[in-house]
Write a protein that holds these residues in place. Structure first.
Motif, PDB file in Angstrom:
ATOM      1  N   SER A   1     -12.082   4.951  -4.950  1.00 36.72           N
ATOM      2  CA  SER A   1     -12.496   3.913  -3.998  1.00 36.72           C
ATOM      3  C   SER A   1     -11.318   3.298  -3.245  1.00 36.72           C
ATOM      4  O   SER A   1     -11.517   2.595  -2.262  1.00 36.72           O
ATOM      5  N   ASN A   2     -10.088   3.554  -3.690  1.00 38.32           N
ATOM      6  CA  ASN A   2      -8.898   3.002  -3.025  1.00 38.32           C
ATOM      7  C   ASN A   2      -8.348   3.914  -1.935  1.00 38.32           C
ATOM      8  O   ASN A   2      -7.289   3.664  -1.376  1.00 38.32           O
TER       9      ASN A   2
ATOM     10  N   ALA B   1       0.842  -1.196   0.000  1.00 41.90           N
ATOM     11  CA  ALA B   1       0.000   0.000   0.000  1.00 41.90           C
ATOM     12  C   ALA B   1       0.876   1.245   0.000  1.00 41.90           C
ATOM     13  O   ALA B   1       2.093   1.172   0.183  1.00 41.90           O
TER      14      ALA B   1
ATOM     15  N   HIS C   1     -11.328  -3.045   3.359  1.00 37.94           N
ATOM     16  CA  HIS C   1     -11.913  -3.697   2.176  1.00 37.94           C
ATOM     17  C   HIS C   1     -13.205  -3.036   1.702  1.00 37.94           C
ATOM     18  O   HIS C   1     -13.908  -3.593   0.868  1.00 37.94           O
TER      19      HIS C   1
ATOM     20  N   GLU D   1      -3.662   2.659  -8.738  1.00 37.57           N
ATOM     21  CA  GLU D   1      -4.517   1.509  -8.423  1.00 37.57           C
ATOM     22  C   GLU D   1      -4.199   0.961  -7.036  1.00 37.57           C
ATOM     23  O   GLU D   1      -4.881   0.064  -6.547  1.00 37.57           O
TER      24      GLU D   1
ATOM     25  N   ALA E   1      -4.383   9.034  -5.022  1.00 37.67           N
ATOM     26  CA  ALA E   1      -5.180   7.803  -5.134  1.00 37.67           C
ATOM     27  C   ALA E   1      -5.950   7.751  -6.445  1.00 37.67           C
ATOM     28  O   ALA E   1      -6.129   6.677  -7.026  1.00 37.67           O
TER      29      ALA E   1
ATOM     30  N   LEU F   1      -3.818   0.711  -2.943  1.00 44.73           N
ATOM     31  CA  LEU F   1      -4.506   1.170  -1.750  1.00 44.73           C
ATOM     32  C   LEU F   1      -3.731   2.355  -1.204  1.00 44.73           C
ATOM     33  O   LEU F   1      -2.513   2.278  -0.992  1.00 44.73           O
ATOM     34  N   THR F   2      -4.416   3.471  -1.000  1.00 43.04           N
ATOM     35  CA  THR F   2      -3.775   4.694  -0.536  1.00 43.04           C
ATOM     36  C   THR F   2      -4.385   5.106   0.795  1.00 43.04           C
ATOM     37  O   THR F   2      -5.568   5.429   0.870  1.00 43.04           O
TER      38      THR F   2
END
Length: 196
Positions: A98-99, A24, A166, A72, A68, A74-75
């Motif tokens: 969304s990440n 991440a 998640h 792609e 983000a 996760l941030t």
């Protein structure tokens, strides 16, 4: 030290940084978050960023959201409550990625000033330096349509972390920490590091 430390900013950072998935990206907000972040191993992360602005709290959320939106990965962004409120319009973006995961360490004002001996000793500290605010974070987050999580202790973080990380959309995890305990734990941690 941290394993046995009282619940505090230090403890919250330790839990989140150990649980964030490998690979991440993490952004640290200004003031307390960047100071706490440097105390932990971050090798498992793909990238670590900090937006110093003009040595202020400008744009910490906006910077992480922009990053983000072009990644792609996760941030995760760690911000204090004042930075969060100051830059809350970053959540207004209808294309918020969304990440993006926002970890809000709410120590009820400018907690950084309790870590620094000078400011914490002046008259009027609580009223003029610490900058407590009346903002209801949950209502603000829900107004922008993000998922919201809240904790005041280790067990609550542990219980909700997987759902938070998640989530299918940008989310905020507000962690309320004890403002008087935070500087005590921080100073003890620094002493423990020096002795080691």
């Amino acid at each position: 030290f941290v394993k046995n430390a009282a619940f505090s900013d230090v403890k919250a950072f330790d839990i989140f940084l150990n649980k964030i998935p490998d690979g991440a990206v993490v952004h640290f907000g200004n003031s307390s978050p960047i100071r706490y972040g440097q105390l932990f191993e971050l090798d498992k992360l793909t990238g670590v960023f900090a937006n110093r602005g003009v040595s202020g709290i400008d744009g910490c959320l906006s910077t992480a959201a922009g990053y983000a939106s072009q990644s792609e990965l996760l941030t995760c962004v760690f911000v204090g409550d004042l930075s969060f409120v100051y830059d809350s319009n970053a959540m207004w973006n209808k294309n918020l990625p969304s990440n993006l995961r926002i970890i809000l360490i709410n120590n009820s004002g400018g907690g950084i000033f309790r870590l620094l001996e000078g400011p914490s000793l002046i008259d009027g500290f609580n009223e003029y330096v610490e900058t407590s605010h009346p903002v209801n974070v949950r209502k603000m987050v829900e107004a922008f349509g993000l998922d919201y999580y809240y904790a005041e202790g280790v067990e609550e973080i542990e219980k909700q972390f997987d759902e938070f990380i998640h989530s299918e959309k940008a989310s905020v995890f507000e962690v309320k920490t004890p403002k008087l305990e935070n500087p005590v734990v921080y100073r003890k941690y620094i002493e423990a590091i020096k002795q080691k």
